[in-house]
Design a protein around this motif. Structure first.
Motif, PDB file in Angstrom:
ATOM      1  N   ILE A  68       0.851  -1.183   0.000  1.00 45.74           N
ATOM      2  CA  ILE A  68       0.000   0.000   0.000  1.00 45.74           C
ATOM      3  C   ILE A  68       0.888   1.234   0.000  1.00 45.74           C
ATOM      4  O   ILE A  68       1.914   1.271   0.671  1.00 45.74           O
ATOM      5  CB  ILE A  68      -0.933  -0.001   1.226  1.00 45.74           C
ATOM      6  CG1 ILE A  68      -1.891  -1.196   1.133  1.00 45.74           C
ATOM      7  CG2 ILE A  68      -1.706   1.314   1.351  1.00 45.74           C
ATOM      8  CD1 ILE A  68      -2.738  -1.409   2.369  1.00 45.74           C
ATOM      9  N   PHE A  69       0.471   2.250  -0.751  1.00 45.57           N
ATOM     10  CA  PHE A  69       1.240   3.488  -0.843  1.00 45.57           C
ATOM     11  C   PHE A  69       0.332   4.681  -0.545  1.00 45.57           C
ATOM     12  O   PHE A  69      -0.840   4.706  -0.915  1.00 45.57           O
ATOM     13  CB  PHE A  69       1.835   3.654  -2.239  1.00 45.57           C
ATOM     14  CG  PHE A  69       2.501   4.986  -2.441  1.00 45.57           C
ATOM     15  CD1 PHE A  69       3.726   5.252  -1.857  1.00 45.57           C
ATOM     16  CD2 PHE A  69       1.894   5.980  -3.191  1.00 45.57           C
ATOM     17  CE1 PHE A  69       4.336   6.486  -2.023  1.00 45.57           C
ATOM     18  CE2 PHE A  69       2.498   7.208  -3.369  1.00 45.57           C
ATOM     19  CZ  PHE A  69       3.720   7.463  -2.786  1.00 45.57           C
ATOM     20  N   VAL A 115       6.702  13.682  -5.218  1.00 41.56           N
ATOM     21  CA  VAL A 115       5.830  12.568  -4.856  1.00 41.56           C
ATOM     22  C   VAL A 115       4.418  12.972  -5.225  1.00 41.56           C
ATOM     23  O   VAL A 115       3.941  14.042  -4.824  1.00 41.56           O
ATOM     24  CB  VAL A 115       5.915  12.232  -3.350  1.00 41.56           C
ATOM     25  CG1 VAL A 115       4.907  11.148  -2.985  1.00 41.56           C
ATOM     26  CG2 VAL A 115       7.323  11.819  -2.969  1.00 41.56           C
ATOM     27  N   ASP A 116       3.774  12.129  -6.020  1.00 41.96           N
ATOM     28  CA  ASP A 116       2.379  12.371  -6.411  1.00 41.96           C
ATOM     29  C   ASP A 116       2.199  13.760  -7.028  1.00 41.96           C
ATOM     30  O   ASP A 116       1.233  14.458  -6.750  1.00 41.96           O
ATOM     31  CB  ASP A 116       1.473  12.176  -5.197  1.00 41.96           C
ATOM     32  CG  ASP A 116       0.021  11.977  -5.595  1.00 41.96           C
ATOM     33  OD1 ASP A 116      -0.238  11.278  -6.591  1.00 41.96           O
ATOM     34  OD2 ASP A 116      -0.852  12.537  -4.904  1.00 41.96           O
ATOM     35  N   GLY A 117       3.199  14.192  -7.806  1.00 42.88           N
ATOM     36  CA  GLY A 117       3.123  15.474  -8.503  1.00 42.88           C
ATOM     37  C   GLY A 117       3.514  16.687  -7.675  1.00 42.88           C
ATOM     38  O   GLY A 117       3.516  17.808  -8.176  1.00 42.88           O
ATOM     39  N   LEU A 131      10.713   8.715   3.539  1.00 47.42           N
ATOM     40  CA  LEU A 131      10.006   7.444   3.407  1.00 47.42           C
ATOM     41  C   LEU A 131       9.790   6.788   4.770  1.00 47.42           C
ATOM     42  O   LEU A 131      10.714   6.691   5.577  1.00 47.42           O
ATOM     43  CB  LEU A 131      10.808   6.490   2.506  1.00 47.42           C
ATOM     44  CG  LEU A 131      10.222   5.086   2.313  1.00 47.42           C
ATOM     45  CD1 LEU A 131       8.868   5.151   1.594  1.00 47.42           C
ATOM     46  CD2 LEU A 131      11.197   4.206   1.554  1.00 47.42           C
ATOM     47  N   TYR A 132       8.550   6.353   4.993  1.00 47.21           N
ATOM     48  CA  TYR A 132       8.197   5.585   6.184  1.00 47.21           C
ATOM     49  C   TYR A 132       7.646   4.229   5.752  1.00 47.21           C
ATOM     50  O   TYR A 132       6.933   4.136   4.752  1.00 47.21           O
ATOM     51  CB  TYR A 132       7.126   6.320   7.008  1.00 47.21           C
ATOM     52  CG  TYR A 132       7.693   7.470   7.794  1.00 47.21           C
ATOM     53  CD1 TYR A 132       7.971   7.328   9.146  1.00 47.21           C
ATOM     54  CD2 TYR A 132       7.958   8.691   7.188  1.00 47.21           C
ATOM     55  CE1 TYR A 132       8.501   8.385   9.880  1.00 47.21           C
ATOM     56  CE2 TYR A 132       8.492   9.743   7.908  1.00 47.21           C
ATOM     57  CZ  TYR A 132       8.755   9.583   9.251  1.00 47.21           C
ATOM     58  OH  TYR A 132       9.284  10.629   9.973  1.00 47.21           O
ATOM     59  N   TYR A 153       3.731   1.923   2.682  1.00 46.50           N
ATOM     60  CA  TYR A 153       4.815   2.872   2.445  1.00 46.50           C
ATOM     61  C   TYR A 153       4.218   4.259   2.302  1.00 46.50           C
ATOM     62  O   TYR A 153       3.259   4.448   1.567  1.00 46.50           O
ATOM     63  CB  TYR A 153       5.588   2.509   1.176  1.00 46.50           C
ATOM     64  CG  TYR A 153       6.282   1.179   1.299  1.00 46.50           C
ATOM     65  CD1 TYR A 153       7.565   1.102   1.824  1.00 46.50           C
ATOM     66  CD2 TYR A 153       5.655   0.015   0.896  1.00 46.50           C
ATOM     67  CE1 TYR A 153       8.204  -0.113   1.952  1.00 46.50           C
ATOM     68  CE2 TYR A 153       6.289  -1.210   1.021  1.00 46.50           C
ATOM     69  CZ  TYR A 153       7.559  -1.263   1.547  1.00 46.50           C
ATOM     70  OH  TYR A 153       8.200  -2.467   1.679  1.00 46.50           O
ATOM     71  N   GLU A 154       4.805   5.206   3.018  1.00 49.33           N
ATOM     72  CA  GLU A 154       4.337   6.590   2.945  1.00 49.33           C
ATOM     73  C   GLU A 154       5.539   7.498   2.701  1.00 49.33           C
ATOM     74  O   GLU A 154       6.591   7.327   3.322  1.00 49.33           O
ATOM     75  CB  GLU A 154       3.693   7.039   4.251  1.00 49.33           C
ATOM     76  CG  GLU A 154       2.426   6.311   4.599  1.00 49.33           C
ATOM     77  CD  GLU A 154       1.925   6.747   5.967  1.00 49.33           C
ATOM     78  OE1 GLU A 154       0.792   7.250   6.018  1.00 49.33           O
ATOM     79  OE2 GLU A 154       2.658   6.584   6.952  1.00 49.33           O
ATOM     80  N   PHE A 155       5.347   8.457   1.821  1.00 50.59           N
ATOM     81  CA  PHE A 155       6.281   9.566   1.733  1.00 50.59           C
ATOM     82  C   PHE A 155       5.618  10.719   2.446  1.00 50.59           C
ATOM     83  O   PHE A 155       4.498  11.099   2.115  1.00 50.59           O
ATOM     84  CB  PHE A 155       6.606   9.937   0.280  1.00 50.59           C
ATOM     85  CG  PHE A 155       7.798   9.224  -0.241  1.00 50.59           C
ATOM     86  CD1 PHE A 155       9.091   9.635   0.111  1.00 50.59           C
ATOM     87  CD2 PHE A 155       7.671   8.125  -1.072  1.00 50.59           C
ATOM     88  CE1 PHE A 155      10.198   8.980  -0.364  1.00 50.59           C
ATOM     89  CE2 PHE A 155       8.775   7.459  -1.547  1.00 50.59           C
ATOM     90  CZ  PHE A 155      10.045   7.889  -1.186  1.00 50.59           C
ATOM     91  N   ILE A 156       6.305  11.262   3.444  1.00 48.81           N
ATOM     92  CA  ILE A 156       5.748  12.354   4.248  1.00 48.81           C
ATOM     93  C   ILE A 156       6.621  13.584   4.064  1.00 48.81           C
ATOM     94  O   ILE A 156       7.829  13.484   4.042  1.00 48.81           O
ATOM     95  CB  ILE A 156       5.687  11.949   5.742  1.00 48.81           C
ATOM     96  CG1 ILE A 156       4.785  10.722   5.880  1.00 48.81           C
ATOM     97  CG2 ILE A 156       5.208  13.105   6.603  1.00 48.81           C
ATOM     98  CD1 ILE A 156       4.705  10.152   7.287  1.00 48.81           C
TER      99      ILE A 156
END
Length: 156
Positions: A68-69, A115-117, A131-132, A153-156
């Motif tokens: 999951i992202f 990330v995501d535009g 990255l988490y 996975y999350e980019f914060i």
């Protein structure tokens, strides 16, 4: 004189016995840890992962890995959860393939700028993407982070 020699010999024998035991315990601990990691690595590849209801899934059903992202922006807003199925080995390769991240190789490793535009450049604005994995800060470069089947996975 015999007593001193016997005492020194006893101390030396005692020291050798306990030094040897300490070494054996360390080797056993390392072998157990390695085995646990190997077993865990094998399981992440073969385990069937079911995505939560209502999320969009990208990729091929026959893929080796599923995860999951999500992106979390500096104002706290989050993108919708996205399911990813891929045969890529690292999270960086998989997210580059989906075009959800952009970046470049630098001295410190692969740096994610978009990330995501949404672009963040730590050199000009002081913000950068981090990255988490399952809520924990990733310890290695995104291009070296192996995919854990079922992880978030999350980019914060």
């Amino acid at each position: 004189m015999k007593k001193i020699t016997a005492l020194l010999l006893a101390i030396l024998t005692f020291a050798l016995v306990f030094t040897g035991c300490g070494s054996d315990k360390e080797e056993t601990k390392t072998e157990t840890t390695t085995k646990a990691v190997s077993e865990n690595s094998e399981n992440t590849e073969d385990e069937e992962f079911t995505f939560p209801d209502g999320i969009t899934i990208y990729g091929n059903d026959e893929s080796k890995y599923s995860f999951i992202f999500q992106a979390v922006h500096k104002d706290g807003t989050k993108t919708d959860l996205r399911g990813v199925k891929t045969d890529k080995e690292t999270i960086g390769e998989a997210l580059l393939e989906t075009e959800w991240i952009e970046g470049r190789e630098e001295e410190s490793g692969f740096v994610v700028y978009t990330v995501d535009g949404v672009k963040h450049d730590h050199n000009t604005e002081g913000f950068y993407w981090v990255l988490y994995i399952n809520g924990e800060l990733a310890e290695v470069d995104v291009m070296e982070t192996p995919i854990e089947n079922g992880a978030t996975y999350e980019f914060i």
